[in-house]
Design a protein around this motif. Structure first.
Motif, PDB file in Angstrom:
ATOM      1  N   THR A 163       0.846  -1.213   0.000  1.00 31.03           N
ATOM      2  CA  THR A 163       0.000   0.000   0.000  1.00 31.03           C
ATOM      3  C   THR A 163       0.870   1.246   0.000  1.00 31.03           C
ATOM      4  OG1 THR A 163      -0.234   0.214   2.447  1.00 31.03           O
ATOM      5  CG2 THR A 163      -1.847  -1.173   1.292  1.00 31.03           C
ATOM      6  N   LYS A 164       1.974   1.193   0.726  1.00 30.47           N
ATOM      7  CA  LYS A 164       2.826   2.381   0.837  1.00 30.47           C
ATOM      8  C   LYS A 164       3.653   2.595  -0.443  1.00 30.47           C
ATOM      9  CE  LYS A 164       1.456   3.506   4.954  1.00 30.47           C
ATOM     10  NZ  LYS A 164       0.589   4.691   5.135  1.00 30.47           N
ATOM     11  N   ALA A 165       4.036   1.494  -1.099  1.00 26.65           N
ATOM     12  CA  ALA A 165       4.727   1.623  -2.388  1.00 26.65           C
ATOM     13  C   ALA A 165       3.804   2.281  -3.413  1.00 26.65           C
ATOM     14  CB  ALA A 165       5.185   0.244  -2.878  1.00 26.65           C
ATOM     15  N   ALA A 166       2.525   1.935  -3.359  1.00 28.81           N
ATOM     16  CA  ALA A 166       1.545   2.566  -4.259  1.00 28.81           C
ATOM     17  C   ALA A 166       1.493   4.071  -4.001  1.00 28.81           C
ATOM     18  CB  ALA A 166       0.165   1.937  -4.057  1.00 28.81           C
ATOM     19  N   ILE A 167       1.571   4.446  -2.756  1.00 27.76           N
ATOM     20  CA  ILE A 167       1.520   5.872  -2.403  1.00 27.76           C
ATOM     21  C   ILE A 167       2.782   6.586  -2.895  1.00 27.76           C
ATOM     22  CG2 ILE A 167       1.636   7.456  -0.410  1.00 27.76           C
ATOM     23  CD1 ILE A 167      -1.198   6.310  -1.129  1.00 27.76           C
ATOM     24  N   GLU A 168       3.934   5.925  -2.782  1.00 21.86           N
ATOM     25  CA  GLU A 168       5.176   6.566  -3.252  1.00 21.86           C
ATOM     26  C   GLU A 168       5.112   6.814  -4.764  1.00 21.86           C
ATOM     27  OE1 GLU A 168       8.869   4.924  -1.871  1.00 21.86           O
ATOM     28  OE2 GLU A 168       8.257   5.008   0.232  1.00 21.86           O
ATOM     29  N   ALA A 169       4.634   5.825  -5.524  1.00 19.43           N
ATOM     30  CA  ALA A 169       4.544   5.998  -6.982  1.00 19.43           C
ATOM     31  C   ALA A 169       3.570   7.122  -7.318  1.00 19.43           C
ATOM     32  CB  ALA A 169       4.093   4.687  -7.635  1.00 19.43           C
ATOM     33  N   THR A 170       2.446   7.143  -6.624  1.00 15.37           N
ATOM     34  CA  THR A 170       1.413   8.149  -6.903  1.00 15.37           C
ATOM     35  C   THR A 170       1.917   9.555  -6.586  1.00 15.37           C
ATOM     36  OG1 THR A 170      -0.255   6.499  -6.360  1.00 15.37           O
ATOM     37  CG2 THR A 170      -0.982   8.794  -6.423  1.00 15.37           C
ATOM     38  N   THR A 171       2.730   9.661  -5.557  1.00 12.81           N
ATOM     39  CA  THR A 171       3.248  10.966  -5.132  1.00 12.81           C
ATOM     40  C   THR A 171       3.973  11.659  -6.287  1.00 12.81           C
ATOM     41  OG1 THR A 171       3.404  10.308  -2.818  1.00 12.81           O
ATOM     42  CG2 THR A 171       4.880  12.060  -3.537  1.00 12.81           C
ATOM     43  N   MET A 172       4.855  10.926  -6.953  1.00 10.07           N
ATOM     44  CA  MET A 172       5.614  11.528  -8.053  1.00 10.07           C
ATOM     45  C   MET A 172       4.711  11.846  -9.243  1.00 10.07           C
ATOM     46  SD  MET A 172       8.195  12.758  -9.440  1.00 10.07           S
ATOM     47  CE  MET A 172       9.847  12.376  -8.835  1.00 10.07           C
ATOM     48  N   VAL A 173       3.769  10.935  -9.545  1.00 14.04           N
ATOM     49  CA  VAL A 173       2.873  11.178 -10.681  1.00 14.04           C
ATOM     50  C   VAL A 173       2.018  12.420 -10.425  1.00 14.04           C
ATOM     51  CG1 VAL A 173       0.951  10.267 -12.055  1.00 14.04           C
ATOM     52  CG2 VAL A 173       2.806   8.741 -11.341  1.00 14.04           C
ATOM     53  N   LEU A 174       1.466  12.534  -9.234  1.00 12.53           N
ATOM     54  CA  LEU A 174       0.603  13.692  -8.941  1.00 12.53           C
ATOM     55  C   LEU A 174       1.411  14.988  -8.959  1.00 12.53           C
ATOM     56  CD1 LEU A 174      -2.220  14.747  -8.278  1.00 12.53           C
ATOM     57  CD2 LEU A 174      -1.717  14.390  -5.848  1.00 12.53           C
ATOM     58  N   ALA A 175       2.657  14.926  -8.478  1.00 10.77           N
ATOM     59  CA  ALA A 175       3.505  16.129  -8.533  1.00 10.77           C
ATOM     60  C   ALA A 175       3.605  16.624  -9.973  1.00 10.77           C
ATOM     61  CB  ALA A 175       4.892  15.825  -7.968  1.00 10.77           C
TER      62      ALA A 175
END
Ligand code: NAP
Length: 246
Positions: free
Chosen positions: A157-169
């Motif tokens: 779940t946390k790896a998903a959040i890390e990937a999403t963080t960069m995409v949303l930025a």
């Protein structure tokens, strides 16, 4: 301070643990704070009380982040009461440990519903509503680096959040909005301490070169950096705040 000139921050899961420390720290730094909680109304009210007693401004707001309608209502309330949003801290999260072979469907579903969908629900609202110059701070975990047995579903779940963080930025290009993730190591809260023997807690505390558990205030200080003026040039990053454990 005039309320209209204060920046507004939503902290999800701010009734206890790291979220409560983040709410109090951001209030101390001059933010108007929305103390979100799922079930712990009294604890959330106590956090608001502490903030107000120290001269800050806060309200509590119930919403289960895994439910998109409740999250939309939360953001509508913030819009109505304070006129906008400047900082979103996606702190709400749960943990369950199980080796992959033993994983229960309900644990997998709950982890992803709260940790991943919950953060998506709030990021989706913030993506259209956050004011220029805003900050989105997601919560990962240092388990994404540690990768110990038993942590796979939570780490996923946390790896998903890390990937999403960069995409949303990248998706928020042009609006001066930063999106970062903070990845705490073992931190002395219910989430970490529940179900662990004192011996195991002591062993895990000694793993980091700084040889102690993190405190909620340690993590709140790092979040305050990302939310404040000094963190403005940090974007699309994962900041591990963990005493050097990984
Ligand atoms: P905690 O002490 O268990 O507190 C969790 C908070 O999240 C509570 O305020 C709880 O509110 C809220 N919450 C849970 N489910 C929710 C939902 N569906 N909707 C809204 N709020 C919800 O946890 P913590 O240790 O402070 O963890 C905070 C964050 O740091 C989590 O994302 C966690 O994964 C991450 N983290 C923690 C550690 C650690 O060692 N503690 C390490 C790395 C990362 P209610 O009481 O109202 O349910």
């Amino acid at each position: 301070m005039n309320q209209n000139t204060q920046k507004v921050a939503i902290v999800t899961g701010a009734s206890r643990g790291i979220g409560a420390a983040v709410a109090k720290r951001l209030a101390r730094n001059g933010f108007t704070v929305v103390v979100n909680y799922a079930g712990s109304a009294k604890a959330a009210e106590a956090v608001v009380g502490e903030i107000e007693a120290a001269g800050g401004t806060a309200i509590s707001a119930q919403a289960d982040v895994s439910k998109s309608a409740e999250v939309r209502r939360l953001f509508d309330t913030v819009q109505e009461v304070y006129g906008g949003l400047d900082v979103l801290v996606n702190n709400a999260g749960v943990m369950a440990l199980a080796n992959v072979a033993d994983l229960k469907d309900e644990d997998f579903d709950r982890l992803f519903a709260i940790n991943v969908k919950g953060s998506y629900n709030t990021m989706r609202e913030a993506a259209t509503r956050i004011r220029e110059g805003g900050r989105i701070i997601n919560f990962s975990s240092s388990v994404v680096g540690l990768l110990q047995p038993g942590y796979a579903p939570y780490a996923a779940t946390k790896a998903a959040i890390e990937a999403t963080t960069m995409v949303l930025a990248r998706e928020l290009r042009g609006r001066r909005v930063t999106v970062n993730a903070i990845a705490p190591g073992p931190t002395a809260t219910d989430l970490f301490l529940d179900g662990k023997s004192p011996e195991l807690v002591d062993r895990l505390a000694k793993l980091a070169p700084l040889e102690r558990l993190g405190t909620p205030d340690d993590i709140a200080a790092a979040v305050a950096f990302l939310a404040g003026a000094d963190g403005g040039w940090v974007n699309g990053q994962v900041l591990r705040a963990n005493g050097g454990i990984v």
